[in-house]
Design a protein around this motif. Structure first.
Motif, PDB file in Angstrom:
ATOM      1  N   GLY A  26       6.242 -15.417   1.984  1.00  0.00           N
ATOM      2  CA  GLY A  26       7.192 -15.395   3.080  1.00  0.00           C
ATOM      3  C   GLY A  26       7.014 -16.483   4.118  1.00  0.00           C
ATOM      4  O   GLY A  26       7.721 -16.478   5.138  1.00  0.00           O
ATOM      5  N   PHE A  27       6.084 -17.399   3.907  1.00  0.00           N
ATOM      6  CA  PHE A  27       5.896 -18.513   4.829  1.00  0.00           C
ATOM      7  C   PHE A  27       5.307 -19.683   4.041  1.00  0.00           C
ATOM      8  O   PHE A  27       4.962 -19.557   2.869  1.00  0.00           O
ATOM      9  N   THR A  28       5.200 -20.822   4.708  1.00  0.00           N
ATOM     10  CA  THR A  28       4.721 -22.032   4.045  1.00  0.00           C
ATOM     11  C   THR A  28       3.206 -22.008   3.980  1.00  0.00           C
ATOM     12  O   THR A  28       2.516 -22.447   4.904  1.00  0.00           O
ATOM     13  N   ASP A  73      -6.009 -21.364  -3.005  1.00  0.00           N
ATOM     14  CA  ASP A  73      -5.262 -21.928  -4.135  1.00  0.00           C
ATOM     15  C   ASP A  73      -3.818 -22.049  -3.666  1.00  0.00           C
ATOM     16  O   ASP A  73      -3.074 -21.060  -3.653  1.00  0.00           O
ATOM     17  N   ASN A  74      -3.444 -23.250  -3.260  1.00  0.00           N
ATOM     18  CA  ASN A  74      -2.102 -23.435  -2.707  1.00  0.00           C
ATOM     19  C   ASN A  74      -1.006 -23.221  -3.762  1.00  0.00           C
ATOM     20  O   ASN A  74       0.121 -22.861  -3.418  1.00  0.00           O
ATOM     21  N   GLY A  75      -1.348 -23.422  -5.013  1.00  0.00           N
ATOM     22  CA  GLY A  75      -0.364 -23.206  -6.069  1.00  0.00           C
ATOM     23  C   GLY A  75      -0.037 -21.743  -6.282  1.00  0.00           C
ATOM     24  O   GLY A  75       1.060 -21.395  -6.730  1.00  0.00           O
ATOM     25  N   LYS A  76      -0.990 -20.886  -5.929  1.00  0.00           N
ATOM     26  CA  LYS A  76      -0.802 -19.439  -6.108  1.00  0.00           C
ATOM     27  C   LYS A  76      -0.602 -18.715  -4.790  1.00  0.00           C
ATOM     28  O   LYS A  76      -0.465 -17.496  -4.777  1.00  0.00           O
ATOM     29  N   ASN A  77      -0.616 -19.466  -3.677  1.00  0.00           N
ATOM     30  CA  ASN A  77      -0.503 -18.831  -2.351  1.00  0.00           C
ATOM     31  C   ASN A  77      -1.575 -17.761  -2.157  1.00  0.00           C
ATOM     32  O   ASN A  77      -1.293 -16.641  -1.719  1.00  0.00           O
TER      33      ASN A  77
END
Length: 116
Positions: A26-28, A73-77
């Protein structure tokens, strides 16, 4: 809708390990600073560890440095807190926090109990 959902808490013996996870939506996420806080009974909430969005720079409270590792892990949030060599004084509810500009989001917490 912003959500931070922690998991991985539980009962562990002194000296043991746990890995907490924080699922974000729900957010960046990628541009957010992610932190773990904890609150023990009758104590104020304290900052445990922080990981910045760029370069993976991390910071730790002195009481956990060398024992806990924060990662993301930015790819998986996802954000994580690997906790090793746990002590009784680590017993607390652990909260995931996300900061992005003026926005500040919190999860519901996951309880960690270190006891024999």
């Amino acid at each position: 809708q912003v959500q931070l959902v922690e998991s991985g808490g539980g009962l562990v013996q002194p000296g043991g390990s746990l890995r907490l996870s924080c699922a974000a939506s729900g957010f960046t996420f990628g541009s957010s600073v992610m932190s773990w806080y904890r609150q023990a009974p009758v104590k104020e909430r304290e900052l445990v560890a922080t990981i910045f969005s760029a370069g993976g720079i991390t910071k730790y409270a002195g009481s956990v440095k060398g024992r806990f590792t924060i990662s993301r892990d930015n790819g998986k949030n996802m954000a994580y807190l690997q906790m090793n060599s746990l002590k009784a004084e680590d017993t607390a509810v652990y909260y995931c926090n996300a900061r992005n500009g003026r926005s500040d989001f919190w999860g519901q917490g996951t309880r960690v109990t270190v006891s024999s």
